[in-house]
Design a protein around this motif. Structure first.
Motif, PDB file in Angstrom:
ATOM      1  N   THR A  57       5.318  -1.235   9.785  1.00 17.08           N
ATOM      2  CA  THR A  57       6.110  -2.346   9.265  1.00 17.08           C
ATOM      3  C   THR A  57       6.273  -2.284   7.754  1.00 17.08           C
ATOM      4  O   THR A  57       7.370  -2.498   7.219  1.00 17.08           O
ATOM      5  CB  THR A  57       5.475  -3.691   9.658  1.00 17.08           C
ATOM      6  OG1 THR A  57       5.423  -3.789  11.074  1.00 17.08           O
ATOM      7  CG2 THR A  57       6.278  -4.856   9.097  1.00 17.08           C
ATOM      8  N   LEU A  58       5.204  -1.983   7.049  1.00 19.57           N
ATOM      9  CA  LEU A  58       5.265  -1.990   5.590  1.00 19.57           C
ATOM     10  C   LEU A  58       6.179  -0.906   5.051  1.00 19.57           C
ATOM     11  O   LEU A  58       6.841  -1.099   4.022  1.00 19.57           O
ATOM     12  CB  LEU A  58       3.860  -1.838   4.998  1.00 19.57           C
ATOM     13  CG  LEU A  58       2.860  -2.958   5.285  1.00 19.57           C
ATOM     14  CD1 LEU A  58       1.567  -2.722   4.505  1.00 19.57           C
ATOM     15  CD2 LEU A  58       3.447  -4.316   4.946  1.00 19.57           C
ATOM     16  N   VAL A  59       6.214   0.235   5.724  1.00 20.45           N
ATOM     17  CA  VAL A  59       7.070   1.331   5.255  1.00 20.45           C
ATOM     18  C   VAL A  59       8.518   0.869   5.186  1.00 20.45           C
ATOM     19  O   VAL A  59       9.203   1.036   4.168  1.00 20.45           O
ATOM     20  CB  VAL A  59       6.946   2.567   6.162  1.00 20.45           C
ATOM     21  CG1 VAL A  59       7.915   3.663   5.717  1.00 20.45           C
ATOM     22  CG2 VAL A  59       5.518   3.105   6.162  1.00 20.45           C
ATOM     23  N   ASP A  60       8.994   0.291   6.267  1.00 22.31           N
ATOM     24  CA  ASP A  60      10.382  -0.161   6.317  1.00 22.31           C
ATOM     25  C   ASP A  60      10.638  -1.291   5.325  1.00 22.31           C
ATOM     26  O   ASP A  60      11.704  -1.335   4.690  1.00 22.31           O
ATOM     27  CB  ASP A  60      10.733  -0.631   7.729  1.00 22.31           C
ATOM     28  CG  ASP A  60      10.691   0.498   8.749  1.00 22.31           C
ATOM     29  OD1 ASP A  60      10.951   1.653   8.354  1.00 22.31           O
ATOM     30  OD2 ASP A  60      10.394   0.228   9.926  1.00 22.31           O
ATOM     31  N   GLN A  61       9.688  -2.203   5.191  1.00 19.50           N
ATOM     32  CA  GLN A  61       9.883  -3.349   4.305  1.00 19.50           C
ATOM     33  C   GLN A  61       9.838  -2.957   2.828  1.00 19.50           C
ATOM     34  O   GLN A  61      10.462  -3.609   1.987  1.00 19.50           O
ATOM     35  CB  GLN A  61       8.829  -4.423   4.589  1.00 19.50           C
ATOM     36  CG  GLN A  61       8.932  -5.042   5.968  1.00 19.50           C
ATOM     37  CD  GLN A  61      10.244  -5.770   6.176  1.00 19.50           C
ATOM     38  OE1 GLN A  61      10.748  -6.436   5.274  1.00 19.50           O
ATOM     39  NE2 GLN A  61      10.817  -5.625   7.367  1.00 19.50           N
TER      40      GLN A  61
ATOM     41  N   ALA B 133       2.892   5.084  -0.127  1.00 16.85           N
ATOM     42  CA  ALA B 133       2.417   3.784  -0.614  1.00 16.85           C
ATOM     43  C   ALA B 133       1.760   2.992   0.501  1.00 16.85           C
ATOM     44  O   ALA B 133       0.765   2.290   0.287  1.00 16.85           O
ATOM     45  CB  ALA B 133       3.582   2.995  -1.217  1.00 16.85           C
ATOM     46  N   ASN B 134       2.318   3.081   1.694  1.00 14.36           N
ATOM     47  CA  ASN B 134       1.740   2.413   2.863  1.00 14.36           C
ATOM     48  C   ASN B 134       0.297   2.866   3.073  1.00 14.36           C
ATOM     49  O   ASN B 134      -0.619   2.039   3.217  1.00 14.36           O
ATOM     50  CB  ASN B 134       2.582   2.729   4.092  1.00 14.36           C
ATOM     51  CG  ASN B 134       2.039   2.134   5.377  1.00 14.36           C
ATOM     52  OD1 ASN B 134       2.090   0.935   5.586  1.00 14.36           O
ATOM     53  ND2 ASN B 134       1.523   2.989   6.251  1.00 14.36           N
ATOM     54  N   ASP B 135       0.082   4.168   3.070  1.00 15.27           N
ATOM     55  CA  ASP B 135      -1.272   4.703   3.255  1.00 15.27           C
ATOM     56  C   ASP B 135      -2.187   4.276   2.110  1.00 15.27           C
ATOM     57  O   ASP B 135      -3.360   3.956   2.325  1.00 15.27           O
ATOM     58  CB  ASP B 135      -1.226   6.226   3.346  1.00 15.27           C
ATOM     59  CG  ASP B 135      -0.497   6.724   4.583  1.00 15.27           C
ATOM     60  OD1 ASP B 135      -0.347   5.945   5.546  1.00 15.27           O
ATOM     61  OD2 ASP B 135      -0.065   7.902   4.587  1.00 15.27           O
ATOM     62  N   ALA B 136      -1.637   4.267   0.891  1.00 16.81           N
ATOM     63  CA  ALA B 136      -2.440   3.898  -0.277  1.00 16.81           C
ATOM     64  C   ALA B 136      -2.881   2.442  -0.217  1.00 16.81           C
ATOM     65  O   ALA B 136      -4.001   2.106  -0.616  1.00 16.81           O
ATOM     66  CB  ALA B 136      -1.646   4.160  -1.554  1.00 16.81           C
ATOM     67  N   ILE B 137      -2.014   1.570   0.269  1.00 20.78           N
ATOM     68  CA  ILE B 137      -2.358   0.145   0.381  1.00 20.78           C
ATOM     69  C   ILE B 137      -3.539  -0.039   1.328  1.00 20.78           C
ATOM     70  O   ILE B 137      -4.484  -0.779   1.019  1.00 20.78           O
ATOM     71  CB  ILE B 137      -1.140  -0.661   0.851  1.00 20.78           C
ATOM     72  CG1 ILE B 137      -0.126  -0.798  -0.288  1.00 20.78           C
ATOM     73  CG2 ILE B 137      -1.563  -2.051   1.345  1.00 20.78           C
ATOM     74  CD1 ILE B 137       1.206  -1.382   0.125  1.00 20.78           C
ATOM     75  N   TYR B 138      -3.516   0.640   2.478  1.00 22.07           N
ATOM     76  CA  TYR B 138      -4.629   0.496   3.419  1.00 22.07           C
ATOM     77  C   TYR B 138      -5.906   1.121   2.867  1.00 22.07           C
ATOM     78  O   TYR B 138      -7.002   0.610   3.108  1.00 22.07           O
ATOM     79  CB  TYR B 138      -4.267   1.113   4.768  1.00 22.07           C
ATOM     80  CG  TYR B 138      -3.209   0.325   5.507  1.00 22.07           C
ATOM     81  CD1 TYR B 138      -3.409  -1.014   5.831  1.00 22.07           C
ATOM     82  CD2 TYR B 138      -2.004   0.912   5.869  1.00 22.07           C
ATOM     83  CE1 TYR B 138      -2.442  -1.747   6.485  1.00 22.07           C
ATOM     84  CE2 TYR B 138      -1.027   0.188   6.535  1.00 22.07           C
ATOM     85  CZ  TYR B 138      -1.258  -1.143   6.842  1.00 22.07           C
ATOM     86  OH  TYR B 138      -0.284  -1.873   7.484  1.00 22.07           O
TER      87      TYR B 138
END
Length: 226
Positions: A145-149, A189-194
């Motif tokens: 979800t975060l990738v697309d958003q 960025a998605n991976d970095a956030i988690y």
């Protein structure tokens, strides 16, 4: 409750969305509520750091690498030396990490909303799981979800901070455009956030008393098992 290392300025609406509710009393131990508080605090602290200027770039946990499509095998031989030079790579590295900040601004409220509404089938297993068990649960529920958003923010960020370098790259690289670069950066960025949320969770679990939250202290206390 402040748990991150640096004073946060300009966190704005995202901070409000991620703010923890007060806990003046502890009528009973709710493991589900404890997990939500753990994730809320972990994400609050993670985004507080990531949304600082150069937050991704300065982080040992979250720094993004330059996408493979930039300076990789799909560039001309003349451009390769330029794109892989030290100064150019440094500019590209800062560019993609600053763009990730713009994406993270869009991700923060989505994470907060997901935590508030998330379903937890086996709260005890998460509490007694690994040091990043709650983060893994969150990532599993959000999926991509975060990738697309984040895509719109990342795309604008790539053009905002150092447009000259992006234009140069796009003029030299074949079969790649800003959209594909934006998706690559969004995925990173998605991976970095988690990773960042997970690191905060692990730190909180190691020292729950630092949160000053009676529920987290009681549930995550040393030797506590349910």
């Amino acid at each position: 409750m402040i748990y991150h290392r640096r004073t946060v300025l300009g966190f704005g609406a995202a901070a409000g969305l991620l703010a923890l509710p007060g806990c003046s009393s502890l009528p009973g131990l709710s493991l589900t509520e404890a997990i939500k508080r753990l994730l809320t605090l972990s994400s609050q602290n993670a985004f507080a750091e990531l949304l600082q200027p150069n937050g991704f770039f300065d982080s040992q946990v979250a720094r993004l690498s330059v996408p493979d499509s930039i300076g990789g095998s799909r560039v001309t031989s003349i451009a390769t030396a330029l794109l892989r030079s030290g100064p150019m790579q440094e500019r590209l590295l800062k560019q993609v990490n600053r763009a990730a900040e713009k994406g993270a601004e869009l991700a923060a409220p989505i994470v907060a909303e997901t935590i508030r509404n998330m379903s937890i089938a086996d709260a005890a297993a998460i509490i007694n799981g690994g040091p990043r068990a709650a983060t893994s649960l969150l990532q599993g529920q959000l999926g991509n979800t975060l990738v697309d958003q984040m895509l719109p923010g990342v795309g604008s960020g790539l053009k905002l901070f150092d447009n000259e370098i992006i234009n140069l790259v796009l003029s030299q690289v074949t079969n790649v455009d800003l959209g594909s670069i934006s998706r690559d950066v969004s995925s990173k960025a998605n991976d970095a956030i988690y990773r960042s949320i997970g690191a905060q969770e692990e730190s909180i679990r190691a020292n729950p008393r630092a949160t000053n939250d009676p529920l987290l202290i009681a549930v995550l206390g040393v030797g506590k098992a349910f």
